[in-house]
Enzyme design. Structure first.
Site, PDB file in Angstrom:
ATOM      1  N   SER A   1     -42.653   4.853  60.599  1.00 35.58           N
ATOM      2  CA  SER A   1     -42.274   6.205  60.200  1.00 35.58           C
ATOM      3  C   SER A   1     -40.757   6.318  60.308  1.00 35.58           C
ATOM      4  O   SER A   1     -40.085   5.361  60.680  1.00 35.58           O
ATOM      5  CB  SER A   1     -42.972   7.227  61.075  1.00 35.58           C
ATOM      6  N   LEU A   2     -40.228   7.468  60.003  1.00 38.69           N
ATOM      7  CA  LEU A   2     -38.785   7.667  60.053  1.00 38.69           C
ATOM      8  C   LEU A   2     -38.446   8.677  61.133  1.00 38.69           C
ATOM      9  O   LEU A   2     -39.212   9.613  61.378  1.00 38.69           O
ATOM     10  CB  LEU A   2     -38.284   8.205  58.708  1.00 38.69           C
TER      11      LEU A   2
ATOM     12  N   GLU B   1     -45.117   6.698  47.733  1.00 40.04           N
ATOM     13  CA  GLU B   1     -45.809   7.921  48.099  1.00 40.04           C
ATOM     14  C   GLU B   1     -46.646   8.414  46.920  1.00 40.04           C
ATOM     15  O   GLU B   1     -46.130   8.550  45.810  1.00 40.04           O
ATOM     16  CB  GLU B   1     -44.750   8.969  48.463  1.00 40.04           C
TER      17      GLU B   1
ATOM     18  N   ARG C   1     -51.802   4.077  54.766  1.00 39.03           N
ATOM     19  CA  ARG C   1     -51.016   3.795  55.965  1.00 39.03           C
ATOM     20  C   ARG C   1     -51.908   3.623  57.190  1.00 39.03           C
ATOM     21  O   ARG C   1     -51.668   2.764  58.021  1.00 39.03           O
ATOM     22  CB  ARG C   1     -50.040   4.947  56.206  1.00 39.03           C
TER      23      ARG C   1
ATOM     24  N   GLU D   1     -54.333   7.730  18.831  1.00 39.30           N
ATOM     25  CA  GLU D   1     -54.236   6.282  18.585  1.00 39.30           C
ATOM     26  C   GLU D   1     -54.490   5.495  19.871  1.00 39.30           C
ATOM     27  O   GLU D   1     -55.146   4.464  19.868  1.00 39.30           O
ATOM     28  CB  GLU D   1     -52.849   5.932  18.031  1.00 39.30           C
ATOM     29  N   PHE D   2     -53.950   6.025  20.975  1.00 34.93           N
ATOM     30  CA  PHE D   2     -54.157   5.363  22.268  1.00 34.93           C
ATOM     31  C   PHE D   2     -55.653   5.295  22.581  1.00 34.93           C
ATOM     32  O   PHE D   2     -56.183   4.260  22.963  1.00 34.93           O
ATOM     33  CB  PHE D   2     -53.408   6.139  23.364  1.00 34.93           C
TER      34      PHE D   2
ATOM     35  N   CYS E   1     -64.034  48.218  51.067  1.00 30.62           N
ATOM     36  CA  CYS E   1     -63.397  47.632  49.878  1.00 30.62           C
ATOM     37  C   CYS E   1     -62.502  48.678  49.196  1.00 30.62           C
ATOM     38  O   CYS E   1     -62.954  49.779  48.892  1.00 30.62           O
ATOM     39  CB  CYS E   1     -64.460  47.142  48.897  1.00 30.62           C
TER      40      CYS E   1
ATOM     41  N   GLU F   1     -32.302   9.402  48.939  1.00 29.66           N
ATOM     42  CA  GLU F   1     -33.539   9.602  48.172  1.00 29.66           C
ATOM     43  C   GLU F   1     -34.213  10.894  48.592  1.00 29.66           C
ATOM     44  O   GLU F   1     -33.901  11.453  49.634  1.00 29.66           O
ATOM     45  CB  GLU F   1     -34.526   8.463  48.465  1.00 29.66           C
TER      46      GLU F   1
ATOM     47  N   LYS G   1     -37.446  12.937  50.013  1.00 24.88           N
ATOM     48  CA  LYS G   1     -38.575  12.634  50.899  1.00 24.88           C
ATOM     49  C   LYS G   1     -39.814  13.290  50.303  1.00 24.88           C
ATOM     50  O   LYS G   1     -40.003  14.493  50.418  1.00 24.88           O
ATOM     51  CB  LYS G   1     -38.297  13.156  52.307  1.00 24.88           C
TER      52      LYS G   1
ATOM     53  N   CYS H   1     -68.770  45.567  42.192  1.00 24.34           N
ATOM     54  CA  CYS H   1     -67.351  45.781  42.511  1.00 24.34           C
ATOM     55  C   CYS H   1     -66.487  45.331  41.324  1.00 24.34           C
ATOM     56  O   CYS H   1     -66.524  44.170  40.931  1.00 24.34           O
ATOM     57  CB  CYS H   1     -67.013  44.995  43.781  1.00 24.34           C
TER      58      CYS H   1
ATOM     59  N   ASP I   1     -43.382  14.592  49.680  1.00 29.44           N
ATOM     60  CA  ASP I   1     -44.376  15.114  50.622  1.00 29.44           C
ATOM     61  C   ASP I   1     -45.772  14.768  50.107  1.00 29.44           C
ATOM     62  O   ASP I   1     -46.456  15.581  49.522  1.00 29.44           O
ATOM     63  CB  ASP I   1     -44.203  16.637  50.719  1.00 29.44           C
TER      64      ASP I   1
ATOM     65  N   CYS J   1     -64.285  49.433  45.593  1.00 29.10           N
ATOM     66  CA  CYS J   1     -65.611  50.024  45.405  1.00 29.10           C
ATOM     67  C   CYS J   1     -66.145  50.707  46.666  1.00 29.10           C
ATOM     68  O   CYS J   1     -67.278  51.196  46.665  1.00 29.10           O
ATOM     69  CB  CYS J   1     -66.603  48.973  44.906  1.00 29.10           C
TER      70      CYS J   1
ATOM     71  N   TYR K   1     -40.693   3.396  46.782  1.00 27.31           N
ATOM     72  CA  TYR K   1     -39.384   3.466  47.427  1.00 27.31           C
ATOM     73  C   TYR K   1     -39.041   2.320  48.375  1.00 27.31           C
ATOM     74  O   TYR K   1     -38.041   2.369  49.074  1.00 27.31           O
ATOM     75  CB  TYR K   1     -39.221   4.801  48.159  1.00 27.31           C
TER      76      TYR K   1
ATOM     77  N   CYS L   1     -65.889  41.564  50.251  1.00 23.21           N
ATOM     78  CA  CYS L   1     -66.653  42.698  49.768  1.00 23.21           C
ATOM     79  C   CYS L   1     -67.972  42.130  49.247  1.00 23.21           C
ATOM     80  O   CYS L   1     -67.976  41.329  48.321  1.00 23.21           O
ATOM     81  CB  CYS L   1     -65.906  43.414  48.644  1.00 23.21           C
TER      82      CYS L   1
ATOM     83  N   ASP M   1     -51.874  10.368  21.302  1.00 20.84           N
ATOM     84  CA  ASP M   1     -52.982  10.236  22.248  1.00 20.84           C
ATOM     85  C   ASP M   1     -54.209   9.692  21.524  1.00 20.84           C
ATOM     86  O   ASP M   1     -54.968   8.906  22.057  1.00 20.84           O
ATOM     87  CB  ASP M   1     -53.347  11.595  22.851  1.00 20.84           C
TER      88      ASP M   1
ATOM     89  N   LYS N   1     -30.845   5.861  53.607  1.00 22.62           N
ATOM     90  CA  LYS N   1     -31.064   4.461  53.978  1.00 22.62           C
ATOM     91  C   LYS N   1     -29.756   3.695  53.869  1.00 22.62           C
ATOM     92  O   LYS N   1     -28.958   3.974  52.970  1.00 22.62           O
ATOM     93  CB  LYS N   1     -32.077   3.816  53.027  1.00 22.62           C
TER      94      LYS N   1
ATOM     95  N   LYS O   1     -35.004  16.715  57.486  1.00 21.26           N
ATOM     96  CA  LYS O   1     -36.081  17.623  57.078  1.00 21.26           C
ATOM     97  C   LYS O   1     -35.511  18.988  56.726  1.00 21.26           C
ATOM     98  O   LYS O   1     -34.727  19.556  57.480  1.00 21.26           O
ATOM     99  CB  LYS O   1     -37.089  17.786  58.233  1.00 21.26           C
TER     100      LYS O   1
HETATM  101  S1  IVH Z   1     -38.898   4.837  53.444  1.00 18.88           S
HETATM  102  C1  IVH Z   1     -39.397   2.096  57.052  1.00 18.88           C
HETATM  103  N1  IVH Z   1     -38.469   6.629  51.604  1.00 18.88           N
HETATM  104  O1  IVH Z   1     -41.956   9.555  54.976  1.00 18.88           O
HETATM  105  C2  IVH Z   1     -39.149   3.201  56.124  1.00 18.88           C
HETATM  106  N2  IVH Z   1     -40.242   7.022  53.126  1.00 18.88           N
HETATM  107  O2  IVH Z   1     -41.672  10.000  57.880  1.00 18.88           O
HETATM  108  C3  IVH Z   1     -40.220   3.332  55.164  1.00 18.88           C
HETATM  109  N3  IVH Z   1     -41.485   9.086  52.695  1.00 18.88           N
HETATM  110  O3  IVH Z   1     -44.154   7.080  56.102  1.00 18.88           O
HETATM  111  C4  IVH Z   1     -40.240   4.641  54.538  1.00 18.88           C
HETATM  112  N4  IVH Z   1     -40.328   9.715  50.929  1.00 18.88           N
HETATM  113  O4  IVH Z   1     -44.598   8.131  53.812  1.00 18.88           O
HETATM  114  C5  IVH Z   1     -39.217   6.292  52.659  1.00 18.88           C
HETATM  115  N5  IVH Z   1     -37.971   8.093  49.881  1.00 18.88           N
HETATM  116  C6  IVH Z   1     -38.724   7.755  50.919  1.00 18.88           C
HETATM  117  C7  IVH Z   1     -39.791   8.556  51.374  1.00 18.88           C
HETATM  118  C8  IVH Z   1     -40.531   8.160  52.496  1.00 18.88           C
HETATM  119  C9  IVH Z   1     -41.354  10.013  51.736  1.00 18.88           C
HETATM  120  C10 IVH Z   1     -42.518   9.162  53.754  1.00 18.88           C
HETATM  121  C11 IVH Z   1     -43.234   7.876  54.024  1.00 18.88           C
HETATM  122  C12 IVH Z   1     -43.027   7.589  55.478  1.00 18.88           C
HETATM  123  C13 IVH Z   1     -42.671   8.940  56.011  1.00 18.88           C
HETATM  124  C14 IVH Z   1     -41.823   8.789  57.244  1.00 18.88           C
END
Ligand code: IVH
Length: 685
Positions: A83-84, A172, A136, A36-37, A409, A113, A115, A433, A117, A412, A224, A427, A34, A291, A315
């Site tokens: 979204s998915l 993400e 997004r 040197e960096f 409390c 893959e 998901k 306390c 969060d 106390c 992803y 409290c 670290d 996918k 999910k």
């Molecule tokens: S693919 C068209 N891959 O989940 C598909 N999404 O509910 C593009 N997310 O908006 C998304 N992990 O923010 C993809 N391995 C993953 C993901 C992922 C989390 C999120 C992403 C998306 C949301 C959909």
């Protein structure tokens, strides 16, 4: 060195730093220390300061942030961010697989893959350079958060290998769980409200205006999804592979964070594996994404209104268990906040034995009608502490009684208060306390405050319970004979396991030398150490710079306090309340007698005049009689304030040579006077 040599040196430093950054943050295989960096980084920083005309926006120095964004520009996505569709069981997965196979007319391979969060992000690259990162938003239009995303070490700023000329990559952004926990521990110490979960915190961080603050947060990012017109891969997973070769952080195959399947059974195996193992990951996931790997199928499968048909999310259900609630007890936090705790008949949940769970607050107990003796449902979500989510009413005992929340409390016996609109009881006996007193002393000695080595929570607690110390200032009058041979009992936080400890020669000496050394800790950290509610590390620093002594802070009115950077009504009021308590004032006096630093001493910042009071400056370009930091310091010494970007509130822009054209344009648009270096010198003379 001539300018060509300088440019060449800067380019070579940038390339080296990019490579080491990638080795450290993406591949986890550092080649240099670290230290040197940091040396390389400092050299580049220095050159950029001297020759800003050669500095690049994607320089490795942009990782530490500093750019301020006043307003995040709206950007329309080239292709909407979809979204998915969510699924929750094997049957729904089977139905989806059937539909895919039917549409394809042949067997397909699935990419599996995690998901993540976190917060979705779209990043655009051109000729191997980071151009822009956009949130997004509503899926059609997002916000430009480039300055903040540039600080995320695992997001490459320049690519290597055979990347497409121009492409977008989505992924993400998330906050690793240990970073989140550390952040909340710090907030707890300074009496600030805790963040709810890593996801919200990541989202909030991404929208901070000061990228320097974002850089400190240690966000991380997995990519992803690649969108480009011209690329050489036909499978999604191959694209991910290639992205790794260009410098992106992608999920590890070895750790099975990405995998393949050809049927429902294999998909379910992956799901079950991660449903069990997810709590062992260093970040939160809320499911799995499946996918179709063959990308030529994507167009054929098409889309529904909001999501593609070639991908689906599974999910996870929160892990739950049912068990008996033996007793409701209460914990008093360092800030006086009361948390009700469910003491349970031990039960196995997501692989760990759970004996306690959070009951949140009085409203929650009442709403769910939770009673002692009930069979309750316990759930483990993203949080580390499990929570009680409901009661099995069929199993309620005939003569059970509604729970009545405590009014005093437990430590106390002071009557509890609950502020309008707040969920928790407090409290109010801040200075009397025990857990609150111990908590404050513990904060006082902590690393970021007085950093007293040789002293820890256990000892502080023991010395307090023995009546040897009653607040932090007592530490400074302790003598060897007060401590040697002192014996105290240590219990864990639930009051269960007990053991005895006797202070021996070595630890007493360590303690005393640690206390001694802390007399030199600078004022801003002493101020933080006092533990005034809402005065965290940053606010303490700003207050110390603004007022320069504890006496001046004490003498300041509410308005004067609010003139300091980052100090709003809430903080100002909290400072006033703190000084209105005689016990705090007395403790501060004792700290003064002990020789602690209650004033700033840095001579570099000493006040020269107040000619620039109330004026806000933006500095840009290179100067002949000042370095960049030098001119900023001069402005501050004359009472002015320096900010990073031009807004309506800016009084002057001081322009050196090679001032950025964007800045000049903005200053002109807003009608803000632009001063030359000489104009500035005239102004302060
Ligand atoms: S693919 C068209 N891959 O989940 C598909 N999404 O509910 C593009 N997310 O908006 C998304 N992990 O923010 C993809 N391995 C993953 C993901 C992922 C989390 C999120 C992403 C998306 C949301 C959909």
């Amino acid at each position: 060195m001539n300018t060509e040599d300088i440019q060449a040196r800067m380019a070579s430093l940038a390339a080296d730093l990019n490579r080491h950054n990638h080795l450290y943050y993406v591949l986890n295989k550092p080649e240099i220390s670290d230290y040197e960096f940091d040396q390389l980084l400092k050299e580049l920083e220095k050159l950029e300061e001297e020759y800003p005309q050669f500095a690049d926006v994607n320089s490795p120095t942009s990782r530490v942030g500093g750019d301020i964004t006043n307003k995040f520009e709206k950007v329309k996505h080239a292709r909407p961010m979809l979204s998915l569709t969510n699924t929750y069981n094997e049957e729904e997965i089977s139905e989806w697989v059937e539909r895919v196979v039917k549409a394809a007319g042949k067997p397909v391979t699935y990419a599996l893959e995690l998901k993540y969060d976190g917060v979705a992000i779209s990043i655009f690259y051109e000729n191997g350079k980071f151009i822009r990162a956009v949130t997004r938003g509503d899926g059609e239009t997002g916000e430009d958060v480039s300055a903040n995303v540039r600080t995320i070490r695992s997001v490459p700023l320049t690519l290597h290998g055979d990347y497409p000329e121009s492409f977008e990559i989505r992924g993400e952004i998330f906050l690793p769980r240990d970073v989140f926990d550390a952040l909340n521990r710090e907030r707890e110490e300074s009496g600030e409200e805790l963040y709810a979960n890593p996801r919200n915190t990541a989202a909030g961080t991404l929208k901070q205006q000061d990228s320097g603050e974002v850089a400190k947060r240690k966000l991380d990012c997995y990519l992803y999804f690649i969108l480009s017109d011209k690329h050489s891969f036909r499978r999604h997973t191959e694209g991910i592979h290639q992205a790794a070769s260009w410098g992106f952080k992608v999920p590890s195959e070895k750790e099975q964070m990405i995998s393949h399947a050809t049927d429902v059974k294999e998909i379910m195996n992956f799901i079950h594996h991660w449903d069990k193992k997810r709590f062992g990951l260093p970040f939160d996931i809320d499911g799995v994404v499946i996918k179709v790997d063959e990308m030529d199928m994507w167009d054929e499968l098409g889309m529904t209104a909001k999501s593609p048909r070639w991908a689906i999310a599974y999910k996870f259900k929160a892990a739950t268990a049912a068990t008996r609630l033996n007793k409701i007890t209460y914990q008093v936090g360092r800030t006086g906040a009361i948390t009700p705790v469910a003491n349970l008949e031990p039960v196995l949940l997501a692989g760990t034995r759970v004996k306690r769970a959070s009951l949140h607050n009085a409203d929650q107990i009442e709403k769910l009608d939770i009673r002692e003796g009930d069979i309750v449902f316990v759930e483990k979500g993203g949080e580390i502490i499990p929570k009680v989510t409901g009661v099995d009413m069929n199993k309620r005992e005939l003569f059970s009684q509604p729970h009545s929340y405590i009014t005093h409390c437990p430590e106390c016996k002071t009557p509890l208060i609950r502020n309008e609109g707040e969920a928790l009881h407090y409290c109010p006996n801040e200075t009397g306390c025990p857990p609150q007193i111990i908590g404050r002393m513990d904060h006082f000695i902590s690393r970021k405050a007085m950093n007293i080595e040789g002293l820890g929570t256990e000892t502080i607690t023991g010395l307090y319970r023995k009546g040897i110390i009653s607040d932090a200032s007592d530490l400074y009058v302790l003598k060897y004979d007060d401590l040697i041979g002192v014996e105290f009992t240590i219990t864990d936080e639930f009051g269960e396991n007990e053991r005895t400890r006797t202070l021996q020669d070595k630890s007493v000496r360590n303690m005393l030398s640690g206390i001694e050394a802390s007399r030199n800790v600078p004022f801003e950290r002493v101020l933080f150490a006092l533990g005034i509610r809402f005065v965290g590390e940053t606010v303490a620093r700003k207050l110390a710079r603004h007022f320069r002594s504890l006496d001046k802070i004490r003498a300041a009115t509410r308005e004067e306090l609010m003139a300091a950077d980052e100090v709003g009504e809430k903080i100002a009021d909290s400072i006033l309340v703190w000084f209105s308590d005689e016990r705090n004032v007395r403790m501060a006096e004792k700290l003064r007698d002990a020789g602690l630093q209650l004033e700033s001493v840095e001579s570099g910042e000493s006040v020269v005049s107040d000619k620039l009071a109330e004026k806000t400056f933006v500095v840009s370009g290179v100067f002949s009689s000042f370095t960049r930091d030098g001119i900023k310091q001069s402005i501050e010494q004359n009472g002015g304030k320096v900010v990073g970007s031009i807004s309506k509130k800016t009084s002057y822009v001081v322009a050196g040579e090679n001032m950025g054209p964007e800045k000049r344009k903005k200053a002109e648009e807003l009608g803000i006077p632009v001063l030359s270096e000489q104009d500035y010198i005239n102004l302060i003379q």
